[in-house]
Every structure is written in structure tokens, then in C-alpha cells.
Design a protein around this motif. Structure first.
Motif, mmCIF file in Angstrom:
data_model
loop_
_atom_site.group_PDB
_atom_site.id
_atom_site.type_symbol
_atom_site.label_atom_id
_atom_site.label_comp_id
_atom_site.label_asym_id
_atom_site.label_seq_id
_atom_site.Cartn_x
_atom_site.Cartn_y
_atom_site.Cartn_z
ATOM 1 N N LEU A 14 2.676 -35.228 12.486
ATOM 2 C CA LEU A 14 2.735 -36.249 13.529
ATOM 3 C C LEU A 14 4.140 -36.740 13.834
ATOM 4 C CD1 LEU A 14 -0.360 -38.397 12.456
ATOM 5 C CD2 LEU A 14 -0.260 -36.651 14.239
ATOM 6 N N TYR A 15 5.047 -36.708 12.849
ATOM 7 C CA TYR A 15 6.370 -37.276 13.058
ATOM 8 C C TYR A 15 7.382 -36.195 13.400
ATOM 9 C CZ TYR A 15 4.824 -41.814 11.323
ATOM 10 O OH TYR A 15 4.181 -43.015 11.169
ATOM 11 N N THR A 16 8.311 -36.535 14.267
ATOM 12 C CA THR A 16 9.347 -35.594 14.678
ATOM 13 C C THR A 16 10.329 -35.357 13.542
ATOM 14 O OG1 THR A 16 10.646 -37.401 15.597
ATOM 15 C CG2 THR A 16 9.152 -36.251 17.092
ATOM 16 N N VAL A 17 11.109 -34.293 13.664
ATOM 17 C CA VAL A 17 12.024 -33.906 12.597
ATOM 18 C C VAL A 17 13.095 -34.966 12.364
ATOM 19 C CG1 VAL A 17 13.740 -32.200 11.885
ATOM 20 C CG2 VAL A 17 11.595 -31.452 12.922
ATOM 21 N N ASP A 18 13.551 -35.624 13.421
ATOM 22 C CA ASP A 18 14.587 -36.649 13.217
ATOM 23 C C ASP A 18 14.058 -37.805 12.383
ATOM 24 O OD1 ASP A 18 12.895 -37.366 15.280
ATOM 25 O OD2 ASP A 18 14.447 -38.336 16.476
ATOM 26 N N VAL A 19 12.789 -38.160 12.566
ATOM 27 C CA VAL A 19 12.186 -39.219 11.758
ATOM 28 C C VAL A 19 12.065 -38.774 10.305
ATOM 29 C CG1 VAL A 19 10.057 -40.529 11.355
ATOM 30 C CG2 VAL A 19 10.945 -40.252 13.683
ATOM 31 N N ARG A 20 11.596 -37.554 10.097
ATOM 32 C CA ARG A 20 11.438 -37.048 8.731
ATOM 33 C C ARG A 20 12.786 -36.911 8.033
ATOM 34 N NH1 ARG A 20 8.369 -31.797 9.831
ATOM 35 N NH2 ARG A 20 8.230 -32.387 12.024
ATOM 36 N N ALA A 21 13.794 -36.428 8.762
ATOM 37 C CA ALA A 21 15.123 -36.257 8.165
ATOM 38 C C ALA A 21 15.729 -37.605 7.791
ATOM 39 C CB ALA A 21 16.038 -35.508 9.136
ATOM 40 N N ALA A 22 15.612 -38.581 8.681
ATOM 41 C CA ALA A 22 16.153 -39.917 8.384
ATOM 42 C C ALA A 22 15.449 -40.516 7.176
ATOM 43 C CB ALA A 22 15.996 -40.823 9.609
ATOM 44 N N THR A 61 10.304 -28.203 8.275
ATOM 45 C CA THR A 61 10.912 -27.756 9.517
ATOM 46 C C THR A 61 11.771 -26.531 9.231
ATOM 47 O OG1 THR A 61 12.150 -28.468 11.477
ATOM 48 C CG2 THR A 61 12.987 -29.200 9.340
ATOM 49 N N SER A 62 12.459 -26.025 10.262
ATOM 50 C CA SER A 62 13.337 -24.879 10.077
ATOM 51 C C SER A 62 14.754 -25.346 9.764
ATOM 52 C CB SER A 62 13.361 -24.019 11.350
ATOM 53 O OG SER A 62 14.011 -24.723 12.405
ATOM 54 N N TYR A 63 15.528 -24.459 9.136
ATOM 55 C CA TYR A 63 16.916 -24.769 8.823
ATOM 56 C C TYR A 63 17.695 -25.091 10.095
ATOM 57 C CZ TYR A 63 21.848 -23.821 7.944
ATOM 58 O OH TYR A 63 23.213 -23.912 7.900
ATOM 59 N N ARG A 64 17.498 -24.303 11.164
ATOM 60 C CA ARG A 64 18.250 -24.518 12.401
ATOM 61 C C ARG A 64 17.936 -25.871 13.023
ATOM 62 N NH1 ARG A 64 18.400 -18.851 15.860
ATOM 63 N NH2 ARG A 64 19.666 -17.644 14.375
ATOM 64 N N HIS A 65 16.650 -26.215 13.033
ATOM 65 C CA HIS A 65 16.267 -27.502 13.633
ATOM 66 C C HIS A 65 16.839 -28.648 12.825
ATOM 67 C CE1 HIS A 65 12.871 -29.808 15.898
ATOM 68 N NE2 HIS A 65 14.036 -30.417 15.967
ATOM 69 N N LEU A 66 16.747 -28.569 11.508
ATOM 70 C CA LEU A 66 17.309 -29.621 10.662
ATOM 71 C C LEU A 66 18.809 -29.744 10.873
ATOM 72 C CD1 LEU A 66 17.206 -31.707 8.380
ATOM 73 C CD2 LEU A 66 17.447 -29.809 6.764
ATOM 74 N N ASN A 67 19.506 -28.632 10.941
ATOM 75 C CA ASN A 67 20.955 -28.653 11.114
ATOM 76 C C ASN A 67 21.338 -29.329 12.432
ATOM 77 O OD1 ASN A 67 23.488 -27.965 9.938
ATOM 78 N ND2 ASN A 67 23.723 -26.352 11.476
ATOM 79 N N ARG A 68 20.568 -29.064 13.492
ATOM 80 C CA ARG A 68 20.838 -29.715 14.781
ATOM 81 C C ARG A 68 20.660 -31.231 14.671
ATOM 82 N NH1 ARG A 68 17.998 -25.227 16.973
ATOM 83 N NH2 ARG A 68 16.098 -26.484 17.160
ATOM 84 N N VAL A 69 19.600 -31.639 13.986
ATOM 85 C CA VAL A 69 19.337 -33.075 13.825
ATOM 86 C C VAL A 69 20.452 -33.740 13.024
ATOM 87 C CG1 VAL A 69 17.813 -34.749 12.693
ATOM 88 C CG2 VAL A 69 16.841 -32.924 14.102
ATOM 89 N N GLN A 86 23.447 -34.277 15.076
ATOM 90 C CA GLN A 86 23.271 -35.442 15.949
ATOM 91 C C GLN A 86 23.530 -36.741 15.184
ATOM 92 O OE1 GLN A 86 19.290 -34.969 17.475
ATOM 93 N NE2 GLN A 86 19.805 -33.141 18.657
ATOM 94 N N PHE A 87 23.026 -36.801 13.943
ATOM 95 C CA PHE A 87 23.268 -37.987 13.115
ATOM 96 C C PHE A 87 24.761 -38.172 12.869
ATOM 97 C CE2 PHE A 87 18.905 -37.937 10.717
ATOM 98 C CZ PHE A 87 18.268 -38.218 11.911
ATOM 99 N N GLU A 88 25.451 -37.057 12.635
ATOM 100 C CA GLU A 88 26.886 -37.128 12.352
ATOM 101 C C GLU A 88 27.656 -37.561 13.588
ATOM 102 O OE1 GLU A 88 30.014 -34.698 9.577
ATOM 103 O OE2 GLU A 88 28.495 -33.530 10.664
ATOM 104 N N GLN A 89 27.290 -37.025 14.740
ATOM 105 C CA GLN A 89 27.953 -37.403 15.986
ATOM 106 C C GLN A 89 27.748 -38.872 16.311
ATOM 107 O OE1 GLN A 89 26.300 -34.595 18.775
ATOM 108 N NE2 GLN A 89 27.464 -32.858 17.942
ATOM 109 N N ALA A 90 26.603 -39.412 15.887
ATOM 110 C CA ALA A 90 26.313 -40.828 16.126
ATOM 111 C C ALA A 90 27.028 -41.729 15.136
ATOM 112 C CB ALA A 90 24.806 -41.067 16.047
ATOM 113 N N GLY A 91 27.652 -41.145 14.114
ATOM 114 C CA GLY A 91 28.377 -41.930 13.124
ATOM 115 C C GLY A 91 27.506 -42.463 12.011
#
Length: 221
Positions: free
Chosen positions: A143-151, A178-186, A189-194
């Protein structure tokens, strides 16, 4: 008997649950951060009471991926389901922080506590809670998106310090489903946001509040 056993049980209001002759058969053990208490399918012969620190509980899926079920902080129990079912350990349990557990053998419990009504009621409550947690955790991965799970994963893995030690992103991707590529993208994004910094395989959290807001809630806790 180790005096710490009575002190810990008193702290969590469990001293009256275990008679003194049962407490005599208990022992205290410590595990370092990252150390594994046991692996899925290992022979189960000991019940552990988590009295200090934090654990990570995961399971190997039929597809061969290891998924996080939950993070547990004191007080909690591991090995109770296996005690009742008389089966190997169902999950893999690892220390997230340095931990302290009280252990007691299944043999001692069966010998002294099998007919203890208060103990059996306590087991029933803890086991039903665990199955509810497992069901909820499986739903999270759907149910939860990868960005939620990663955070949520990053928050759960760094309860006492901001840095997540050297870790494989492939393993992390498997754990949150999730996949390695999807996690790496997320994570980029977290890094770019600081919010985080990735360097030499380590991840440092710079803004826990932003990650918690991203997660909405820490879904693994």
C-alpha cells in the motif's frame, strides 16, 4: 540468579509473572548492533525478552526476498510463537542497536509454566499482537510508496545516532520490497532535498523531521 534479571522484570512489571524458581533458570545476554540473534529456520529452543535496545525482524519471502516485518523496542518477546508451535524460528531477528535480552529455555518454561494461567494469558496477548503486526507489515509493502518505506526504514535504523553504517542498497531494497534502481532514485531525491548524505556506502540523516513528514508516520514501528 543475576540481580539484573529481577531489576529488568520489575521495570516492566513482570516480576510477579515469573516465580523465583523460574527466574533462577533465566540468563542475561547482550548483542552488538548488527549482530543476529537467530536466523529464519534455525532450531528454536530459547525464548528471549528484549529489555534494552532495538531489534529488526524480517522474513524471507517465497520469491527469495527478505522483507521487514517490524522493528521492536523494549519491552518485547521473540521466540514465543515458536515455543507454542514447537517449530523452528519463523523470522530472522537482528540487533539494530546494542541490546540486552533475558533468555529462558523452552524446556524450563514447559517444566514450570505450562499450567500457569497468567503466563498462558500473557502468551496469548503477545502472539495475537504479533500476527496483527505481521499482517499490517505485509500490507505496508503493497500500500505504501517506496519513498514512504525508505524514509521509515532510515528512521527506524537510526534510533540513537544519525548515521546508518555501511549497508548494501540491494539488501535495503529487498527489505523494503522494491528494486535497487527505484530505491537509488528515491535516495537521490532525499539527498537533493538535503535530508540525507550518502558517502562511501554510509547514509547520514540530516533532517529527521522532513523524513518523518515524508513517511506521514513511521510505518515499521
Amino acid at each position: 540468579m543475576d540481580r539484573r534479571i529481577a531489576d529488568y522484570l520489575q521495570q516492566f512489571e513482570l516480576l510477579d509473572l515469573f516465580p523465583e524458581y523460574v527466574r533462577e533458570e533465566m540468563f542475561v545476554a547482550t548483542y552488538s548492533s548488527g549482530e543476529r540473534l537467530f536466523s529464519q529456520s534455525d532450531e528454536a529452543d530459547t525464548l528471549y525478552l528484549l529489555v534494552k535496545g532495538k531489534l529488526k525482524i524480517s522474513i524471507l519471502s517465497p520469491e527469495g526476498k527478505r522483507l521487514i516485518l517490524a522493528f521492536k523496542s523494549q519491552f518485547d518477546i521473540v521466540g514465543d510463537v515458536e515455543y507454542v508451535r514447537e517449530c523452528p524460528f519463523i523470522n530472522t531477528v537482528e540487533a539494530v542497536t546494542d541490546i540486552v535480552v533475558i533468555g529462558i529455555s523452552y524446556d524450563a518454561l514447559r517444566k514450570h509454566m505450562a499450567d500457569n494461567a497468567a503466563w498462558l494469558q500473557f502468551l496469548l496477548q503477545t502472539i495475537t499482537t504479533k500476527f496483527e503486526t505481521k499482517t499490517r507489515a505485509m500490507n505496508f509493502n503493497l500500500l505504501y510508496t517506496v519513498d514512504v518505506r525508505a524514509a521509515s526504514y532510515l528512521l527506524s535504523m537510526t534510533p540513537t545516532q544519525p548515521m546508518l553504517g555501511s549497508t548494501s542498497l540491494i539488501d535495503m531494497a529487498d527489505l523494503i520490497g522494491t528494486s535497487y534502481r527505484h530505491l537509488n532514485r528515491v535516495l537521490q531525491q532525499f539527498e537533493q532535498a538535503g535530508w540525507i548524505v550518502k558517502k562511501r556506502g554510509k547514509i547520514t540523516l540530516l533532517d529527521r523531521d522532513a523524513l518523518l513528514e515524508q513517511a506521514g508516520q513511521n510505518i515499521y514501528e
